[in-house]
Design an enzyme around this catalytic site. Structure first.
Site, short mmCIF file in Angstrom:
data_model
loop_
_atom_site.label_atom_id
_atom_site.label_comp_id
_atom_site.label_asym_id
_atom_site.label_seq_id
_atom_site.Cartn_x
_atom_site.Cartn_y
_atom_site.Cartn_z
CG HIS A 1 -8.40 0.18 -2.92
ND1 HIS A 1 -7.64 -0.93 -2.58
CD2 HIS A 1 -9.07 0.53 -1.78
CE1 HIS A 1 -7.84 -1.21 -1.30
NE2 HIS A 1 -8.69 -0.35 -0.79
CG ASP B 1 -13.53 6.36 -1.19
OD1 ASP B 1 -13.61 6.25 0.06
OD2 ASP B 1 -12.47 6.22 -1.81
CB CYS C 1 -14.07 1.27 -0.13
SG CYS C 1 -13.38 2.94 0.06
NE ARG D 1 -10.71 -5.18 0.40
CZ ARG D 1 -9.85 -4.22 0.79
NH1 ARG D 1 -10.30 -3.12 1.34
NH2 ARG D 1 -8.55 -4.35 0.58
NE ARG E 1 -3.92 0.62 1.86
CZ ARG E 1 -5.14 0.73 2.37
NH1 ARG E 1 -5.36 1.51 3.40
NH2 ARG E 1 -6.13 0.04 1.86
CD GLN F 1 -13.15 -1.66 -0.88
OE1 GLN F 1 -12.39 -1.66 0.07
NE2 GLN F 1 -14.40 -2.10 -0.78
N1 CP Z 1 -11.37 -0.02 2.28
C1 CP Z 1 -10.11 -0.11 2.71
O1 CP Z 1 -9.16 -0.37 1.94
O2 CP Z 1 -9.95 0.09 4.04
P1 CP Z 1 -8.58 0.23 4.84
O3 CP Z 1 -7.97 1.55 4.45
O4 CP Z 1 -8.99 0.19 6.28
O5 CP Z 1 -7.67 -0.90 4.45
N1 NVA Z 2 -9.90 6.75 -1.50
C1 NVA Z 2 -9.49 6.34 -0.18
C2 NVA Z 2 -9.74 4.89 0.01
C3 NVA Z 2 -9.46 4.37 1.38
C4 NVA Z 2 -9.65 2.91 1.50
C5 NVA Z 2 -8.04 6.70 0.06
O1 NVA Z 2 -7.22 6.50 -0.85
O2 NVA Z 2 -7.71 7.17 1.14
#
Ligand code: CP
Ligand code: NVA
Length: 318
Positions: free
Chosen positions: A129, A220, A259, A287, A102, A132
């Protein structure tokens, strides 16, 4: 043959993605690990940004599949002191069976994958992502049946999750309507790619129009991790809140997805996210099941067989 990376929905074909969803659904139904997975496999996870769902679902998935996971924070690694991404990839490939990352820049993920000899999984970048949205597709189909030809309305910031939805529209054949302000609308290159793939995408500035007769409304956060223009975003995105009026436009029995984490009162009202149309808890649960489907595809017997057939780079012990 290179390792089976899971970098983006756009990078994989329809059949592979459908196979991952089917495996995930089967694992969820039967509650058991798919056959042929290497026992004791180890997943390294590097988090350059916070996470609740991605971290916990991957850790639990590895445990339940008979493997292990190691969570790494860059500040605890030499990566945080300037060791290159490429060298990190080469070294981790000698220890573990797969790497999840990540991070912010998508290029970092691609660099890791280009230098890793084990599968690399995209656990979120600023661009996309995919794990997700695989869970989102699974959730939609559990509730509403096959997603092909159905209408999904994305309301709000056309961010990383929205990009994976554009990829999903191309691969799974759903219609995607995106309602976002001009300042946060999808990139022209992304839309051009989608058009070339024959995806059905409509873009507007009107949340009510986008939600009209949609089978699913999805949104989101307005401020993603790494965004530093919170005040401006909250001001511009305010008319793009998913609320009762937006849900009233959607088809009868439409679901709401997000998400998570969510900000009630910003991108969605409490009434919608905590209401009867909300599928967010199933979505979060899925997930876990989808991570297993993805891991099974990356690490399963077929993946290992194709790796064994491919010539090993010189000096490689694996
Ligand atoms: N939706 C999602 O990816 O959540 P986290 O940021 O908690 O991993
Ligand atoms: N769009 C958000 C998703 C979090 C899971 C971010 O990137 O922070």
């Amino acid at each position: 043959m290179s390792p089976r990376h899971f970098l983006d929905i756009a990078a994989l074909d329809r059949k592979t993605l459908r196979g991952i969803i089917e495996t995930s659904a089967k694992i969820k139904r039967k509650g058991q690990a798919p056959k042929g997975l290497k026992q004791g496999a180890v997943l390294a996870m590097i988090f350059e940004k916070p996470s609740t769902r991605t971290r916990v679902s991957f850790e639990v998935a590895m445990h339940q599949l008979g493997g292990k996971s190691i969570v790494l924070a860059p500040e605890d690694m030499q990566l945080g002191r300037g060791e290159t991404v490429a060298d990190t990839a080469r070294v981790l490939s000698r220890y573990v069976d797969a790497i999840m990352l990540r991070t912010g820049p998508h290029e970092t993920l691609l660099e890791l994958a280009a230098n890793a000899q084990v599968p690399v999984i995209n656990g979120l970048t600023c661009r996309s992502h995919p794990c997700q949205v695989m869970a989102d597709v699974m959730t939609f189909e559990e509730r509403k049946g096959p997603i092909k030809g159905r209408t999904i309305a994305w309301i709000g910031d056309a961010n990383n999750v929205a990009t994976s939805w554009v990829h999903a529209a191309a691969r799974f054949g759903c219609k995607l309507r995106i309602a976002s302000p001009n300042a946060f609308s999808p990139a022209p290159e992304l839309l051009a790619w989608a058009k070339g793939e024959g995806a059905k995408i409509e873009v507007s500035n009107d949340p009510l129009e986008a939600a009209y007769e949609a089978d699913c409304v999805v949104t989101d956060v307005w401020v993603s991790m790494g965004d530093n223009d919170e005040k401006k975003r909250k001001q511009i995105l305010r008319p793009f809140q998913v609320n009762r009026a937006v849900m009233a436009q959607a088809a009868k029995g439409a679901i709401f997805m997000h998400c998570l984490p969510a900000h009630r009162g910003d991108e969605v009202t409490a009434e919608v996210i905590d209401g009867p149309q909300s599928a967010v808890w199933d979505e979060a649960e899925n997930r876990l099941h989808v991570q297993k489907g993805i891991l099974a595809w990356c690490l399963g017997k077929e993946a290992r067989a194709s790796k064994a057939r491919s010539p090993k780079p010189r000096g490689t012990r694996r």
